[in-house]
Write a protein that holds these residues in place. Structure first.
Motif, PDB file in Angstrom:
ATOM      1  N   GLU A 102      31.846 -83.259  -1.011  1.00 11.90           N
ATOM      2  CA  GLU A 102      32.663 -83.091   0.177  1.00 11.90           C
ATOM      3  C   GLU A 102      33.552 -81.858   0.089  1.00 11.90           C
ATOM      4  OE1 GLU A 102      34.708 -86.666   1.174  1.00 11.90           O
ATOM      5  OE2 GLU A 102      32.859 -87.874   1.280  1.00 11.90           O
ATOM      6  N   ASP A 103      33.942 -81.463  -1.133  1.00 10.57           N
ATOM      7  CA  ASP A 103      34.772 -80.258  -1.285  1.00 10.57           C
ATOM      8  C   ASP A 103      34.015 -79.015  -0.811  1.00 10.57           C
ATOM      9  OD1 ASP A 103      36.928 -81.667  -2.264  1.00 10.57           O
ATOM     10  OD2 ASP A 103      36.379 -81.376  -4.372  1.00 10.57           O
ATOM     11  N   ASP A 104      32.676 -78.996  -1.028  1.00  8.84           N
ATOM     12  CA  ASP A 104      31.880 -77.867  -0.547  1.00  8.84           C
ATOM     13  C   ASP A 104      31.938 -77.782   0.977  1.00  8.84           C
ATOM     14  OD1 ASP A 104      31.188 -77.206  -3.110  1.00  8.84           O
ATOM     15  OD2 ASP A 104      29.153 -78.039  -3.008  1.00  8.84           O
ATOM     16  N   VAL A 105      31.890 -78.929   1.626  1.00 10.02           N
ATOM     17  CA  VAL A 105      31.956 -78.942   3.092  1.00 10.02           C
ATOM     18  C   VAL A 105      33.312 -78.428   3.556  1.00 10.02           C
ATOM     19  CG1 VAL A 105      31.796 -80.369   5.157  1.00 10.02           C
ATOM     20  CG2 VAL A 105      30.349 -80.881   3.180  1.00 10.02           C
ATOM     21  N   ARG A 106      34.381 -78.837   2.871  1.00  8.09           N
ATOM     22  CA  ARG A 106      35.721 -78.373   3.244  1.00  8.09           C
ATOM     23  C   ARG A 106      35.866 -76.873   3.019  1.00  8.09           C
ATOM     24  NH1 ARG A 106      36.808 -83.577   0.990  1.00  8.09           N
ATOM     25  NH2 ARG A 106      37.649 -84.964   2.617  1.00  8.09           N
ATOM     26  N   ASP A 107      35.283 -76.371   1.936  1.00 10.10           N
ATOM     27  CA  ASP A 107      35.300 -74.916   1.700  1.00 10.10           C
ATOM     28  C   ASP A 107      34.582 -74.181   2.826  1.00 10.10           C
ATOM     29  OD1 ASP A 107      36.730 -75.163  -0.633  1.00 10.10           O
ATOM     30  OD2 ASP A 107      34.956 -75.086  -1.942  1.00 10.10           O
ATOM     31  N   ALA A 108      33.465 -74.728   3.267  1.00 13.32           N
ATOM     32  CA  ALA A 108      32.728 -74.108   4.366  1.00 13.32           C
ATOM     33  C   ALA A 108      33.580 -74.086   5.637  1.00 13.32           C
ATOM     34  CB  ALA A 108      31.424 -74.859   4.607  1.00 13.32           C
ATOM     35  N   CYS A 109      34.287 -75.181   5.914  1.00 13.77           N
ATOM     36  CA  CYS A 109      35.132 -75.247   7.110  1.00 13.77           C
ATOM     37  C   CYS A 109      36.252 -74.212   7.041  1.00 13.77           C
ATOM     38  CB  CYS A 109      35.717 -76.643   7.275  1.00 13.77           C
ATOM     39  SG  CYS A 109      34.506 -77.898   7.727  1.00 13.77           S
ATOM     40  N   ARG A 110      36.869 -74.075   5.872  1.00 15.43           N
ATOM     41  CA  ARG A 110      37.936 -73.083   5.741  1.00 15.43           C
ATOM     42  C   ARG A 110      37.407 -71.671   5.965  1.00 15.43           C
ATOM     43  NH1 ARG A 110      40.157 -77.035   2.012  1.00 15.43           N
ATOM     44  NH2 ARG A 110      38.699 -76.419   0.374  1.00 15.43           N
ATOM     45  N   HIS A 111      36.200 -71.408   5.457  1.00 12.43           N
ATOM     46  CA  HIS A 111      35.576 -70.099   5.667  1.00 12.43           C
ATOM     47  C   HIS A 111      35.290 -69.874   7.153  1.00 12.43           C
ATOM     48  CE1 HIS A 111      33.054 -66.609   5.004  1.00 12.43           C
ATOM     49  NE2 HIS A 111      32.018 -67.217   5.576  1.00 12.43           N
ATOM     50  N   PHE A 112      34.775 -70.874   7.821  1.00  8.44           N
ATOM     51  CA  PHE A 112      34.476 -70.746   9.252  1.00  8.44           C
ATOM     52  C   PHE A 112      35.747 -70.530  10.065  1.00  8.44           C
ATOM     53  CE2 PHE A 112      30.492 -73.626   8.644  1.00  8.44           C
ATOM     54  CZ  PHE A 112      29.792 -72.542   8.128  1.00  8.44           C
ATOM     55  N   LEU A 113      36.812 -71.210   9.703  1.00  5.55           N
ATOM     56  CA  LEU A 113      38.082 -71.025  10.416  1.00  5.55           C
ATOM     57  C   LEU A 113      38.583 -69.592  10.257  1.00  5.55           C
ATOM     58  CD1 LEU A 113      39.836 -74.398   9.519  1.00  5.55           C
ATOM     59  CD2 LEU A 113      39.204 -73.631  11.836  1.00  5.55           C
ATOM     60  N   GLU A 125      36.772 -66.995   9.859  1.00  2.00           N
ATOM     61  CA  GLU A 125      35.871 -66.092  10.554  1.00  2.00           C
ATOM     62  C   GLU A 125      35.826 -66.322  12.068  1.00  2.00           C
ATOM     63  OE1 GLU A 125      34.475 -63.564   9.285  1.00  2.00           O
ATOM     64  OE2 GLU A 125      34.949 -63.967   7.170  1.00  2.00           O
ATOM     65  N   GLY A 126      36.555 -67.316  12.564  1.00  2.00           N
ATOM     66  CA  GLY A 126      36.588 -67.552  13.999  1.00  2.00           C
ATOM     67  C   GLY A 126      35.314 -68.148  14.565  1.00  2.00           C
ATOM     68  N   ALA A 178      27.301 -68.151  21.059  1.00  2.00           N
ATOM     69  CA  ALA A 178      28.559 -68.357  20.351  1.00  2.00           C
ATOM     70  C   ALA A 178      28.437 -67.926  18.887  1.00  2.00           C
ATOM     71  CB  ALA A 178      28.951 -69.826  20.429  1.00  2.00           C
ATOM     72  N   LYS A 179      29.576 -67.602  18.293  1.00  2.00           N
ATOM     73  CA  LYS A 179      29.616 -67.314  16.862  1.00  2.00           C
ATOM     74  C   LYS A 179      29.416 -68.631  16.123  1.00  2.00           C
ATOM     75  CE  LYS A 179      32.181 -64.572  13.496  1.00  2.00           C
ATOM     76  NZ  LYS A 179      33.397 -63.746  13.280  1.00  2.00           N
ATOM     77  N   THR A 180      28.311 -68.722  15.376  1.00  2.00           N
ATOM     78  CA  THR A 180      27.844 -70.005  14.849  1.00  2.00           C
ATOM     79  C   THR A 180      27.793 -69.982  13.329  1.00  2.00           C
ATOM     80  OG1 THR A 180      26.512 -70.329  16.841  1.00  2.00           O
ATOM     81  CG2 THR A 180      25.940 -71.672  14.928  1.00  2.00           C
ATOM     82  N   GLY A 181      28.172 -71.102  12.726  1.00  2.00           N
ATOM     83  CA  GLY A 181      28.055 -71.274  11.289  1.00  2.00           C
ATOM     84  C   GLY A 181      27.070 -72.385  10.952  1.00  2.00           C
ATOM     85  N   LEU A 182      26.434 -72.287   9.786  1.00  2.00           N
ATOM     86  CA  LEU A 182      25.468 -73.287   9.329  1.00  2.00           C
ATOM     87  C   LEU A 182      25.917 -73.875   8.003  1.00  2.00           C
ATOM     88  CD1 LEU A 182      22.665 -74.732   9.331  1.00  2.00           C
ATOM     89  CD2 LEU A 182      21.784 -72.704   8.123  1.00  2.00           C
ATOM     90  N   THR A 238      16.142 -61.355  14.961  1.00  2.00           N
ATOM     91  CA  THR A 238      17.591 -61.320  14.762  1.00  2.00           C
ATOM     92  C   THR A 238      18.089 -62.732  14.454  1.00  2.00           C
ATOM     93  OG1 THR A 238      17.824 -59.469  16.296  1.00  2.00           O
ATOM     94  CG2 THR A 238      19.808 -60.779  15.839  1.00  2.00           C
ATOM     95  N   MET A 239      18.815 -62.878  13.375  1.00  2.00           N
ATOM     96  CA  MET A 239      19.303 -64.196  12.983  1.00  2.00           C
ATOM     97  C   MET A 239      20.497 -64.602  13.853  1.00  2.00           C
ATOM     98  SD  MET A 239      17.426 -65.478  10.576  1.00  2.00           S
ATOM     99  CE  MET A 239      16.065 -64.826  11.570  1.00  2.00           C
ATOM    100  N   LEU A 240      20.426 -65.790  14.439  1.00  2.00           N
ATOM    101  CA  LEU A 240      21.520 -66.282  15.264  1.00  2.00           C
ATOM    102  C   LEU A 240      22.739 -66.629  14.422  1.00  2.00           C
ATOM    103  CD1 LEU A 240      19.526 -68.571  17.741  1.00  2.00           C
ATOM    104  CD2 LEU A 240      20.089 -66.135  17.938  1.00  2.00           C
ATOM    105  N   VAL A 241      22.499 -66.971  13.148  1.00  2.00           N
ATOM    106  CA  VAL A 241      23.597 -67.193  12.193  1.00  2.00           C
ATOM    107  C   VAL A 241      23.447 -66.153  11.087  1.00  2.00           C
ATOM    108  CG1 VAL A 241      24.705 -68.793  10.598  1.00  2.00           C
ATOM    109  CG2 VAL A 241      23.649 -69.660  12.686  1.00  2.00           C
ATOM    110  N   PRO A 242      24.338 -65.162  11.012  1.00  2.00           N
ATOM    111  CA  PRO A 242      24.232 -64.158   9.947  1.00  2.00           C
ATOM    112  C   PRO A 242      24.458 -64.790   8.578  1.00  2.00           C
ATOM    113  CG  PRO A 242      26.304 -63.921  11.177  1.00  2.00           C
ATOM    114  CD  PRO A 242      25.477 -64.918  11.918  1.00  2.00           C
TER     115      PRO A 242
END
Length: 707
Positions: free
Chosen positions: A147-158, A160-161, A85-89, A120-124
């Motif tokens: 917590e704002d950093d976590v929300r920024d990460a979630c918005r970025h992941f959304l 990027e699919g 799956a397309k994975t984020g960290l 090969t990195m599973l998370v680019p």
């Protein structure tokens, strides 16, 4: 009658094996070609095959089964092909690159190879987001979670699919609250994403290992979830009365929801059941030290049991990815029946790791393959039935096998086809022997102290040659050998691992109380989970282990112990066990040095009723099963000799066959080299013993006289 059957399904790279057992001791094996693009198709095909041969419909089997068990390669294949799956960290800021930095070096074996490429990195990199937070090694919060950093990460992941998210912070095992809060935010903003929290999945010290394990789990979770949902739905449509159980890499069964959440445990689930099957086969003789070798169409797997316990590895590099969770140690190499023979730049013959697989398969399959493989060599050497494999359902073409060997090996090397075939056989055996030594000698065990157990459809053609090379004088070959991992699944118990970090020297009442309390907490959780799963207290058992080291050492080793109350006086037992294990692994111990514990673990198992043991009728003598002779080659000279061939279906308990000979079972071919004796036991197991050197010398002398 309900609960009449038990069904085990093991999906391999070439074949998917099915074991159907009933309460009367009847056990049958079936094989269907694997379907990597749609793994559930192989299950449907296999059940149709069972119906054709037994008259039992899939509905009748499944609705009357107490257990349907599935060992799958779905996770393994996704990791091999990088098709997860397309994975984020989400990581502690500044630690986003720990999975690339690794431990500052490449894997063992390639550490000093400048040309070995990075994994090969599973998370680019663009899907790794750092957040402000920091916990110290004491467990004290140095920087609160932003917590704002976590929300920024979630918005970025959304944007990027991203399908799956892993969260792993520094020292989160000592202060998991930051990861827990980040997880709440991810669930709130990304309700459809699969989520892996490092401190929950792998609550152990070592940041890189924990992060890598979390990433692998997140990468596979959506794949396993879809697979589990499809399999569960299919079995429910057949009227299953009990949930499907899935086999895990730790050697136990689990429900589908557990496998979906902890997908990393399903990576190597197939061969992990081999030790359980080996112990079951060896039980009538009290055999507890067993090396099991499994040669299929694509790979060769080795597992080991010592004193009735399987080798378990943690913190290993598997397919170049560090995985921390406990896994049955399986040494795997590309040495299956489809391994391709080739000539290297030095003009030397090599075997594998490239494989012809099932498509197109070996040249002799006549499915378009033209490269010489191990199966082609065995056919030319006379070991395999030229009329075909799997009871004749898979025909073989010896002319195509000879042509492939001649074109690619024999002619370029200037030798005969027969000598080239024996060279292929010898090289692939040497590759397998080296792998067996990695599991045994490099773990501190002498392979000559073990019994060699045969698993896999292709192994029995090589088993006596492997045993001879290793100095092993006793071999077990079950009539179910070609599906032994599927058989091991129906024998296995439900098993879960519970872990906790601890940093304590083995000194004083306080340390003892701390260890004792941790073990009790872990085991209370495990018992509660198994009781909710329908097990009674008397069916639950516990095994413990500790990761220990001498104070000042960089790495620790795992020490297995029986459950007991950890008192101050009992600390001496833990120290003694550690010193003994350290000496076993590294040939020395330091009894006067201080010892510390890093992690503790409890493996909680719920015992499953075992099926009845197979019972063979008394035989009428091996002569009654003699089918004739076939020209076979057992030496590098390439000269064939007429060799007896026996029909395994006509052999009974007590029948003996002396080598050289071949026993043809429906799904495997047993090659008995000169100097070996095979006897079929009433339990359906051939016990092969190697003659003494004097007997072998007499055999060679007789052979010279005949010549």
């Amino acid at each position: 009658m309900q609960n009449q059957y038990r069904l085990g399904i093991d999906a391999g790279g070439t074949f998917t094996d099915f074991i159907l057992a009933d309460r009367k001791g009847g056990v049958r094996i079936f094989k269907a070609l694997s379907t990597p693009n749609d793994p559930t198709a192989a299950i449907r095909n296999g059940l149709r095959l069972i119906e054709e041969e037994t008259g039992l419909s899939p509905q009748e089997i499944v609705s009357n089964a107490d257990l349907c068990i599935n060992g799958t390669t779905v996770g393994l294949n996704a990791l091999i092909t990088h098709n997860g799956a397309k994975t984020g960290l989400i990581a502690t800021r500044g630690h986003e690159d720990s999975i690339e930095i690794r431990l500052g070096h490449k894997e063992d074996g390639y550490r000093y190879d400048p040309e070995y490429p990075p994994a090969t990195m599973l998370v680019p990199r663009y899907l790794r987001r750092g957040v402000a937070e920091r916990v110290l090694s004491t467990g004290k919060v140095y920087t609160p979670l932003n917590e704002d950093d976590v929300r920024d990460a979630c918005r970025h992941f959304l944007r990027e699919g991203v399908e799956s998210v892993a969260i792993s912070f520094v020292w989160s095992v000592l202060h998991p609250e930051h990861e827990a809060r980040a997880a709440e935010i991810v669930r709130e903003m990304m309700p459809d994403v699969r989520l892996t929290v490092g401190s929950q999945l792998y609550p152990q010290v070592r940041e890189y290992t924990r992060t890598s394990t979390a990433i692998v789990n997140a990468y596979l979770a959506p794949i396993l979830q879809r697979y589990v949902e499809a399999v569960d739905a299919y079995f429910q449509s057949l009227g299953a009365r009990h949930p499907v159980r899935y086999f895990q890499s730790n050697g136990g069964l689990a429900l589908g929801r557990v496998v979906s959440d902890q997908s990393v445990y399903a990576i190597n689930s197939g061969p992990a059941s081999a030790p359980q099957a080996a112990l079951w086969l060896g039980e009538p003789w009290g055999m507890k030290d067993i090396i099991t070798v499994d040669m299929g169409g694509t790979s060769f797997d080795i597992t080991l049991t010592r004193d009735g316990r399987a080798n378990v590895s943690k913190n290993i590099d598997f397919l170049r990815y560090r995985i921390g969770i406990p896994m049955i140690q399986v040494e795997t190499l590309g040495a299956g029946g489809g391994s391709i023979g080739w000539i290297d730049s030095m003009g030397l013959m090599q075997m594998g790791p490239q494989s012809a697989g099932s498509e197109p398969g070996p040249a002799c399959y006549d499915q378009g393959g033209d490269k010489p493989t191990t199966t082609d060599a065995n056919l030319v050497l006379g070991y395999l039935n030229p009329d075909g494999l799997v009871g004749g359902r898979l025909p073989l073409n010896v002319d195509l096998a000879r042509r492939a060997i001649q074109t690619h090996l024999a002619d370029p090397l200037g030798i005969s086809v027969e000598k080239a075939a024996h060279g292929m056989f010898t090289i692939v055996n040497n590759n397998m022997v080296n792998a067996i030594r990695r599991v045994s000698v490099e773990r501190g065990y002498d392979p000559r102290d073990f019994v060699l157990n045969c698993a896999g459809g292709a192994t029995a053609a090589h088993i006596t040659a492997l045993a001879r090379e290793m100095g092993i004088r006793k071999v077990l070959i079950s009539k179910l050998a070609s599906g032994l991992c599927a058989f091991g699944q129906i024998l296995s118990d439900v098993k879960y691992n519970y872990m906790a970090p601890v940093a304590a020297r083995l000194e004083g009442a306080e340390a003892a109380a701390r260890l004792n309390g941790l073990f009790n907490q872990l085991e209370a959780r495990g018992r509660a989970d198994l009781l909710s799963d329908g097990f009674t207290e008397d069916r639950v058992s516990v095994r413990r282990s500790l990761d220990m080291r001498y104070v000042g050492q960089v790495h620790e080793c795992t020490v297995d112990i029986d459950p007991f109350e950890v008192t101050e006086s009992a600390l001496e037992r833990l120290k003694a066990a550690f010193h003994a294990r350290h000496e076993e692994l590294y040939t020395y111990a330091e009894p006067h040095s201080a010892v510390e514990v890093v992690n503790v673990e409890s493996a909680i198992a719920g015992a499953v009723d075992k099926p009845a043991r197979m019972m063979m009728p008394v035989g009428r003598g091996a002569h009654s099963a003699l089918k004739g002779t076939r020209r076979m080659i057992f030496n590098a000279d390439g000269i064939p000799h007429e060799t007896p061939v026996y029909d395994g279906a006509l052999l009974g308990a007590g029948d003996r066959v002396s080598g050289p000979a071949v026993i043809q079972e429906v799904t495997t071919t047993i090659v008995i080299e000169p100097g070996w004796l095979a006897e079929l036991d009433a339990s359906g197991v051939y016990v092969l013993t190697m003659a003494t050197e004097d007997a072998l010398a007499q055999h060679r002398a007789r052979a010279v006289e005949v010549a």
